[in-house]
Design a protein around this motif. Structure first.
Motif, PDB file in Angstrom:
ATOM      1  N   ALA A 150      37.866  28.681  37.418  1.00  0.00           N
ATOM      2  CA  ALA A 150      38.276  29.646  38.446  1.00  0.00           C
ATOM      3  C   ALA A 150      37.062  30.402  38.953  1.00  0.00           C
ATOM      4  N   GLN A 151      37.234  31.015  40.131  1.00  0.00           N
ATOM      5  CA  GLN A 151      36.187  31.868  40.689  1.00  0.00           C
ATOM      6  C   GLN A 151      36.787  33.210  41.084  1.00  0.00           C
ATOM      7  N   ARG A 152      35.972  34.246  41.041  1.00  0.00           N
ATOM      8  CA  ARG A 152      36.413  35.577  41.451  1.00  0.00           C
ATOM      9  C   ARG A 152      35.243  36.296  42.125  1.00  0.00           C
ATOM     10  N   PRO A 153      34.819  35.849  43.311  1.00  0.00           N
ATOM     11  CA  PRO A 153      33.734  36.535  44.008  1.00  0.00           C
ATOM     12  C   PRO A 153      34.162  37.933  44.428  1.00  0.00           C
ATOM     13  N   PHE A 154      33.209  38.827  44.574  1.00  0.00           N
ATOM     14  CA  PHE A 154      33.554  40.191  44.964  1.00  0.00           C
ATOM     15  C   PHE A 154      33.356  40.451  46.452  1.00  0.00           C
ATOM     16  N   ALA A 155      32.803  39.474  47.181  1.00  0.00           N
ATOM     17  CA  ALA A 155      32.597  39.679  48.618  1.00  0.00           C
ATOM     18  C   ALA A 155      32.627  38.346  49.360  1.00  0.00           C
TER      19      ALA A 155
ATOM     20  N   GLY B 144      39.143  33.908  51.345  1.00  0.00           N
ATOM     21  CA  GLY B 144      38.409  34.790  50.454  1.00  0.00           C
ATOM     22  C   GLY B 144      39.124  36.102  50.200  1.00  0.00           C
ATOM     23  N   VAL B 145      39.802  36.607  51.225  1.00  0.00           N
ATOM     24  CA  VAL B 145      40.473  37.901  51.097  1.00  0.00           C
ATOM     25  C   VAL B 145      41.842  37.777  50.456  1.00  0.00           C
ATOM     26  N   SER B 146      42.666  36.831  50.927  1.00  0.00           N
ATOM     27  CA  SER B 146      44.057  36.771  50.478  1.00  0.00           C
ATOM     28  C   SER B 146      44.259  35.937  49.221  1.00  0.00           C
ATOM     29  N   VAL B 147      43.427  34.915  49.000  1.00  0.00           N
ATOM     30  CA  VAL B 147      43.570  34.067  47.818  1.00  0.00           C
ATOM     31  C   VAL B 147      42.633  34.508  46.695  1.00  0.00           C
ATOM     32  N   LEU B 148      41.393  34.815  47.049  1.00  0.00           N
ATOM     33  CA  LEU B 148      40.405  35.202  46.031  1.00  0.00           C
ATOM     34  C   LEU B 148      40.331  36.712  45.820  1.00  0.00           C
ATOM     35  N   ASP B 149      41.060  37.482  46.631  1.00  0.00           N
ATOM     36  CA  ASP B 149      41.145  38.943  46.474  1.00  0.00           C
ATOM     37  C   ASP B 149      39.797  39.657  46.611  1.00  0.00           C
TER      38      ASP B 149
ATOM     39  N   GLY C  25      43.928  49.209  52.679  1.00  0.00           N
ATOM     40  CA  GLY C  25      42.858  49.687  51.819  1.00  0.00           C
ATOM     41  C   GLY C  25      42.440  48.711  50.745  1.00  0.00           C
ATOM     42  N   ARG C  26      42.877  47.450  50.863  1.00  0.00           N
ATOM     43  CA  ARG C  26      42.550  46.452  49.848  1.00  0.00           C
ATOM     44  C   ARG C  26      41.196  45.804  50.085  1.00  0.00           C
TER      45      ARG C  26
END
Length: 224
Positions: A44-49, A93-98, A181-182
């Motif tokens: 899995a991946q969880r990038p912050f930007a 990136g925004v909706s799937v990876l948060d 605000g997400r």
């Protein structure tokens, strides 16, 4: 370097800019670039930007922001031109990876902006698919002309602002995430000579105003 994932848009922005300051100062940490990090990311991946930047070879995102594997979800096109595939990538990136942060990154001496300025000046169409890139950058160049711009940095800042406006206007998903605000969208410009990134505009995040960064083009914060 901590493996903690930023929990807010502000934390993500601060983390990204701290990495750029290290790079510009010549003191990078090169985080998250070892075998252990590689192994951790296999499932899995969880990038912050999410970073939408120019394809210019001098703009390697993980290097100039001193990040590593799995930290950034990067989308790059010439002149950070944005079309359906780019919008879909940002939404992923925004909706799937948060990702709590979306960055539009421009830079000085951008070849796509220079080519568009030349095309606007002489009225000649570019060959092949380069024409599509120029067509997407043209509104920014025309707006900069209308505002009386004459310096390269003014054209670059205008194009960054226009790209931020474009992705916000075209992507309902992104606009909704910002409104809740997400996530936040920030436009930055990068200076090739000293390696520093500077804010130009933001949606959903208040940024400090530093007129010395871009004379006549102070950062503009907006809430969608």
């Amino acid at each position: 370097m901590s493996d903690a994932i930023p929990s807010s848009p502000r934390e993500a922005y601060d983390l990204l800019l701290a990495g750029n300051r290290r790079f510009a100062a010549g003191t990078p940490l090169h985080p998250n670039q070892d075998a252990a990090r590689r192994a951790d990311l296999t499932s899995a991946q969880r990038p912050f930007a999410v970073l939408l930047g120019c394809s210019d070879s001098r703009l390697a995102a993980e290097i100039i922001f001193d990040q590593g594997l799995g930290d950034l979800f990067v989308v790059r096109t010439a002149g950070h031109a944005a079309g359906p595939e780019v919008l879909g990538s940002i939404e992923y990136g925004v909706s799937v990876l948060d990702c709590p942060l979306v960055v539009v990154l421009g830079h000085d001496a951008c070849g796509a902006v220079a080519a568009t300025r030349a095309a606007v000046a002489d009225g000649r169409a570019a060959p092949g698919y380069l024409r599509d890139v120029i067509e997407r950058v043209t509104p920014s160049v025309l707006a900069a002309h209308a505002a009386g711009a004459s310096e390269d940095e003014e054209f670059i800042a205008t194009h960054v602002r226009h790209t931020v406006d474009f992705v916000m206007d075209r992507s309902r998903e992104l606009a909704d995430q910002v409104a809740r605000g997400r996530t936040t969208v920030v436009g930055l410009t990068y200076r090739l000579a000293d390696g520093s990134a500077h804010p130009v505009t933001a949606r959903g995040l208040d940024l400090p105003t530093d007129p010395s960064d871009h004379p006549g083009t102070a950062p503009r914060a907006e809430v969608a």
